[in-house]
Write an enzyme that holds these catalytic residues in place. Structure first.
Site, mmCIF file in Angstrom:
data_model
loop_
_atom_site.group_PDB
_atom_site.id
_atom_site.type_symbol
_atom_site.label_atom_id
_atom_site.label_comp_id
_atom_site.label_asym_id
_atom_site.label_seq_id
_atom_site.Cartn_x
_atom_site.Cartn_y
_atom_site.Cartn_z
ATOM 1 N N TYR A 110 7.291 6.171 3.963
ATOM 2 C CA TYR A 110 7.226 5.619 2.602
ATOM 3 C C TYR A 110 8.603 5.037 2.222
ATOM 4 O O TYR A 110 9.627 5.715 2.382
ATOM 5 C CB TYR A 110 6.843 6.786 1.689
ATOM 6 C CG TYR A 110 6.710 6.501 0.224
ATOM 7 C CD1 TYR A 110 5.798 5.563 -0.254
ATOM 8 C CD2 TYR A 110 7.478 7.204 -0.710
ATOM 9 C CE1 TYR A 110 5.650 5.338 -1.612
ATOM 10 C CE2 TYR A 110 7.333 6.987 -2.075
ATOM 11 C CZ TYR A 110 6.425 6.050 -2.516
ATOM 12 O OH TYR A 110 6.291 5.833 -3.865
ATOM 13 N N ASP A 182 4.820 13.926 5.793
ATOM 14 C CA ASP A 182 4.207 13.460 4.552
ATOM 15 C C ASP A 182 2.716 13.332 4.853
ATOM 16 O O ASP A 182 2.292 12.451 5.590
ATOM 17 C CB ASP A 182 4.826 12.122 4.132
ATOM 18 C CG ASP A 182 4.274 11.617 2.789
ATOM 19 O OD1 ASP A 182 3.097 11.890 2.480
ATOM 20 O OD2 ASP A 182 5.024 10.930 2.070
#
Ligand SMILES: *Cc1c(COP(=O)(O)O)cnc(C)c1O
Length: 391
Positions: A110, A182
């Site tokens: 991200y 994540d």
């Protein structure tokens, strides 16, 4: 118990709250003790890592309820709540790194998480090497004597590469390295990180746990071995989340299994329909047979969420805008995981440094919401007609 049952039951204690079904919202800073002895007892418990009880910043029964539920569903030992998904990513990294350490981070992390590595971590003396998400056991060649953390995100942000989590984790553990992931796309339901060698798993709870686009929240869940570091750093940083947002997350959680099935189904149908359009170069959806990540998805995942990517062939900006701007059922916006469908234009090349991106055409990320799939496809069909007329 099946996950569908766990999302309904976990973290709830009606017997403690007058039989009320949903754990109440406790607004608290000061938590009073009736006696000196009680105050000292609570402080001692708190210092030993027994959650709650001494001060509002460390959370109340509202907080504990969500933490308990997420830990149980994702399959970890304990969970801490953060005020956003990004705060959770940053808190997890800070918990397991110190000055002089080396971090291996997937090139497809991200974007804002990359900035944590290149910003605050670099300033405090942590060096980062970004690695190809498809590296698998080859990660061994990048390990240095001071490598302490391998950070994964699977599938990759914007481009959906699937990482071989067990292969990377087993190499990392041979070198005493902590494995962070994540797991927002996988959700606590569809990927069980702790069954695949992960030590610490982050959720942007803002997405499917909250599920209604109305609150920001993150969670970090970990193994028993990782808990003391995670807990200490989280508390040192003073991270805490507001009870109303936590309540919204708990409420979202109760329907998450049901919602996700629909997001999954709708995402598959949309992705298959889009893949048949001649202007489309590629659909990036690991649960589609033929996707480069399909074999790993099939091996390791129990389902897919509603998020996927589309790469177009070279088309004009005008044609691309004609498709996107006239959409009625898809909002144009960041974030995802709510009930509505979304599109977001993106440029993967802005966010990677060691992996090549072979496509020249524009990219559009889709989130399949809970609308009727027929309506979503009809809206897109009209969009592709506009694109063709503008081309
Ligand atoms: C949205 C997102 C985050 C950050 O979550 P916020 O709650 O928006 O801060 C982190 N990781 C992934 C994969 C995300 O999609």
């Amino acid at each position: 118990m099946k996950d569908e049952t766990k999302v309904v039951r976990s973290g709830r204690h009606p017997e403690r709250f007058e039989g009320v079904v949903n754990p109440p919202v406790f607004h608290a800073s000061t938590i009073l003790s009736p006696t000196l002895e009680d105050y000292e007892r609570k402080n001692k418990l708190s210092a030993q890592g027994v959650p709650g009880t001494y001060y509002g910043r460390r959370g109340t029964s509202t907080t504990r309820s969500l933490e308990e539920a997420v830990a149980e569903i994702e399959g970890g030992y304990r969970t801490v709540v953060y005020p956003s998904g990004l705060a959770a990513c940053a808190g997890a990294l800070l918990s397991f790194l110190a000055a002089g350490d080396h971090l291996l981070m997937t090139d497809t992390a991200y974007g804002p998480t990359r900035n944590v590595a290149r910003g605050v971590l670099a300033r405090y003396g942590v060096a980062t090497t970004f690695y190809d998400p498809l590296i698998g056991a080859g990660i061994e060649s990048l390990i240095r004597p001071n490598t302490r953390v391998v950070y994964l995100e699977s599938p990759g942000w914007l481009t959906f590469e699937m990482q071989d989590v067990p292969a990377i984790a087993s190499v990392a553990h041979r070198h005493g390295i902590t494995v962070l992931i994540d797991n927002t796309w996988g959700t606590p339901l569809y990927f069980k990180p702790f069954e695949h060698g992960v030590d610490v798993s982050v959720q942007a709870a803002t997405k499917y746990i909250v599920g209604h686009s109305d609150a920001m929240l993150g969670t970090v869940t970990c193994t028993k071995e990782a808990w003391s570091k995670l807990r200490a750093t989280t508390y040192e940083l003073g991270q805490t989340a507001g009870p109303d947002d936590i309540y919204l997350a708990q409420r979202g959680l109760r329907t998450m299994a049901t919602r996700l099935k629909q997001h999954w189904q709708a995402g598959m149908e949309l992705a298959q329909w889009i893949a048949r359009q001649p202007e489309v170069e590629r659909v990036m959806h690991p649960a589609l047979p033929g996707d480069p990540g399909y074999a790993i998805w099939k091996r390791d995942y129990r389902g897919a969420c509603g998020l996927f990517g589309v790469v177009f062939k070279a088309i004009s900006d005008k044609a691309f805008a004609a498709l996107v701007d006239g959409l009625e059922l898809y909002g144009i916006g960041a974030s995802w995981g709510g009930f509505e469908s979304l599109v977001m234009p993106c440029k993967p090349t802005d966010y990677r440094s060691v992996t090549a991106w072979p496509h020249a055409g524009p990219c559009l990320r889709f989130h399949a919401g809970l609308e009727a799939v027929e309506d979503l496809i009809a809206d897109l069909d009209a969009g592709f007609a506009r694109l063709r007329a503008a081309a």
